[in-house]
Design a protein around this motif. Structure first.
Motif, PDB file in Angstrom:
ATOM      1  N   SER A  23      28.334 -10.277  -1.936  1.00 53.92           N
ATOM      2  CA  SER A  23      28.888  -9.226  -1.082  1.00 53.92           C
ATOM      3  C   SER A  23      29.470  -8.083  -1.899  1.00 53.92           C
ATOM      4  CB  SER A  23      29.969  -9.804  -0.163  1.00 53.92           C
ATOM      5  OG  SER A  23      29.429 -10.748   0.736  1.00 53.92           O
ATOM      6  N   SER A  27      27.723  -4.355  -1.455  1.00 52.75           N
ATOM      7  CA  SER A  27      28.541  -3.370  -0.741  1.00 52.75           C
ATOM      8  C   SER A  27      28.962  -2.221  -1.647  1.00 52.75           C
ATOM      9  CB  SER A  27      29.780  -4.039  -0.147  1.00 52.75           C
ATOM     10  OG  SER A  27      30.605  -4.566  -1.179  1.00 52.75           O
ATOM     11  N   ASN A 138      20.395   1.537   0.121  1.00 58.36           N
ATOM     12  CA  ASN A 138      21.386   0.496  -0.159  1.00 58.36           C
ATOM     13  C   ASN A 138      21.743   0.497  -1.635  1.00 58.36           C
ATOM     14  OD1 ASN A 138      21.133  -0.194   2.499  1.00 58.36           O
ATOM     15  ND2 ASN A 138      20.729  -2.369   2.133  1.00 58.36           N
ATOM     16  N   GLN A 295      22.660  -9.787   4.454  1.00 59.56           N
ATOM     17  CA  GLN A 295      23.613  -8.830   3.893  1.00 59.56           C
ATOM     18  C   GLN A 295      22.998  -7.448   3.712  1.00 59.56           C
ATOM     19  OE1 GLN A 295      24.584 -11.436   0.533  1.00 59.56           O
ATOM     20  NE2 GLN A 295      26.722 -11.422   1.189  1.00 59.56           N
ATOM     21  N   LEU A 298      22.817  -5.840   7.125  1.00 59.08           N
ATOM     22  CA  LEU A 298      24.139  -5.391   7.557  1.00 59.08           C
ATOM     23  C   LEU A 298      24.540  -4.093   6.848  1.00 59.08           C
ATOM     24  CD1 LEU A 298      26.069  -8.803   7.718  1.00 59.08           C
ATOM     25  CD2 LEU A 298      25.363  -7.369   9.639  1.00 59.08           C
ATOM     26  N   MET A 299      24.225  -4.009   5.567  1.00 63.25           N
ATOM     27  CA  MET A 299      24.551  -2.795   4.821  1.00 63.25           C
ATOM     28  C   MET A 299      23.667  -1.625   5.270  1.00 63.25           C
ATOM     29  SD  MET A 299      27.149  -3.390   3.063  1.00 63.25           S
ATOM     30  CE  MET A 299      27.160  -1.755   2.321  1.00 63.25           C
ATOM     31  N   PHE A 304      29.040  -1.668   5.666  1.00 61.98           N
ATOM     32  CA  PHE A 304      30.322  -2.361   5.621  1.00 61.98           C
ATOM     33  C   PHE A 304      30.996  -2.227   4.266  1.00 61.98           C
ATOM     34  CE2 PHE A 304      28.718  -5.446   9.037  1.00 61.98           C
ATOM     35  CZ  PHE A 304      29.474  -4.834  10.037  1.00 61.98           C
ATOM     36  N   THR A 306      33.380  -4.370   1.425  1.00 56.73           N
ATOM     37  CA  THR A 306      33.157  -5.718   0.882  1.00 56.73           C
ATOM     38  C   THR A 306      33.722  -6.802   1.789  1.00 56.73           C
ATOM     39  OG1 THR A 306      33.224  -4.833  -1.373  1.00 56.73           O
ATOM     40  CG2 THR A 306      33.510  -7.207  -1.116  1.00 56.73           C
ATOM     41  N   LEU A 309      31.709  -7.211   4.958  1.00 56.39           N
ATOM     42  CA  LEU A 309      30.400  -7.792   4.649  1.00 56.39           C
ATOM     43  C   LEU A 309      30.530  -9.297   4.412  1.00 56.39           C
ATOM     44  CD1 LEU A 309      27.393  -7.373   4.169  1.00 56.39           C
ATOM     45  CD2 LEU A 309      27.894  -6.925   1.758  1.00 56.39           C
ATOM     46  N   SER A 313      28.589 -11.543   7.145  1.00 56.94           N
ATOM     47  CA  SER A 313      27.425 -12.206   6.547  1.00 56.94           C
ATOM     48  C   SER A 313      27.620 -13.715   6.488  1.00 56.94           C
ATOM     49  CB  SER A 313      27.126 -11.642   5.158  1.00 56.94           C
ATOM     50  OG  SER A 313      28.173 -11.886   4.246  1.00 56.94           O
TER      51      SER A 313
END
Length: 336
Positions: A23, A27, A138, A295, A298-299, A304, A306, A309, A313
């Motif tokens: 994470s 992130s 990302n 993850q 999600l990013m 998010f 850290t 996330l 996650s």
């Protein structure tokens, strides 16, 4: 593995460590910000500890599986059923989702990195991390960076299988595993610089020696039936050695021996409320193989920080882990 011991919980915990550790870089943070990195003088991050635990426990029980197998075919069948069905489903799901987040200028059906992704990763040794035009904004472009370790794991399964032909000769097994462990230890401690840049079938020399020695250590402890030596006194002594090694910065020199012994002993020291954790099922493999992709998604959608996330996650990866266990892995293992 689920008879009055803590190994199911440990495997789950090690999978959680990997998710938490990933994470940070995913992130946009630095893994050195982890609390465990700070208090261990930069000697440990959670992902390293999680992988170490996985390979130690795997080496310990895979060796026993080899000894119980009536033939090499049976041994490899068990190994195949444990790894590949869940991996196959994960890769198929990935191939379905990727077109919806693809941002390349050309059609995805003309994208060779998309077309090769499934076959490269199901082969293990053709590991492919990136699909062009996916997760480009990302912090990391990798689709699923966790999958790189599976080829090392499977290679160690093959290595242990060579001991099948002497599996009834206890002294020879101990001798061979001890010799392997010493060779790996010497190469890792004294000649790593010469091998770290080399590769075999796409596997890096550093990881072969590092992860391989944890696996071999686990197998050696299994051949010695190390669980017979479990006691609170032994556990405390091993723990104190690890603390001293971290404090005086010689953890790297003793980790393959002492950490391996510590994890096996703590695994065989039943703890109320933890020893029955496996009754819920074994979600660890599913968490491990799904978490990185989750993850990254999600990013991609939410950017998010850290902490967020880690939280989201972990929740989603744990759910996916249990779904994978009950719908795929558990049913596949019925064919052993």
């Amino acid at each position: 593995m689920r008879k009055n011991n803590n190994f199911d919980f440990l495997r789950f915990l090690f999978a959680v460590f990997v998710v938490i550790s990933h994470s940070y870089p995913l992130s946009g943070s630095d893994e050195t910000q982890q609390w465990i990195y700070q208090i261990t003088n930069g000697q440990i991050v959670l992902a390293q500890l999680g992988l170490a635990g996985f390979f130690i426990i795997s080496g310990f029980f895979i060796f026993q599986s080899m000894q119980r197998s009536k033939s090499l075919f049976q041994y490899y069948k068990k190994r195949f059923l444990r790894l590949f069905p869940a991996l196959l489903v994960l890769l198929l799901i990935t191939m379905v989702i990727v077109p919806f987040i693809y941002t390349g200028s050309d059609s995805i059906l003309n994208n060779t990195s998309y077309l090769s992704y499934f076959f490269n990763n199901i082969s293990l040794y053709g590991f492919q991390g990136v699909i062009d035009g996916v997760f480009d904004t990302n912090s990391y472009k990798a689709i699923n960076g966790s999958l790189w370790t599976i080829r090392y794991e499977f290679t160690l399964y093959i290595t242990i299988s060579f001991l099948f032909f002497c599996k009834t000769n206890q002294k020879l097994l101990v001798f061979l595993l001890t010799t392997m462990f010493l060779i790996f230890s010497v190469l890792y401690l004294f000649f790593l610089g010469r091998f770290s840049g080399s590769s075999i079938l796409g596997m890096q020399g550093y990881h072969i020696l590092h992860l391989g020695n944890y696996f071999i250590a686990g197998s050696l402890l299994a051949s010695l039936k190390f669980e017979k030596y479990k006691s609170n006194a032994v556990l405390i002594v091993l723990f104190l050695i690890l603390i001293l090694a971290l404090y005086y910065n010689f953890y790297n020199q003793i980790k393959h021996v002492v950490l391996s012994m510590f994890i096996i002993i703590i695994g065989y020291t039943p703890i109320r409320g933890i020893k029955d954790f496996g009754k819920l099922g074994d979600a660890s493999y599913g968490i491990y193989i799904y978490s990185f992709f989750i993850q990254q998604l999600l990013m991609w959608f939410f950017k998010f920080n850290t902490l967020h996330l880690i939280i989201y996650s972990l929740l989603i990866s744990t759910l996916c882990g249990y779904v994978s266990w009950y719908l795929i892995e558990k049913k596949s293992l019925l064919y052993k």
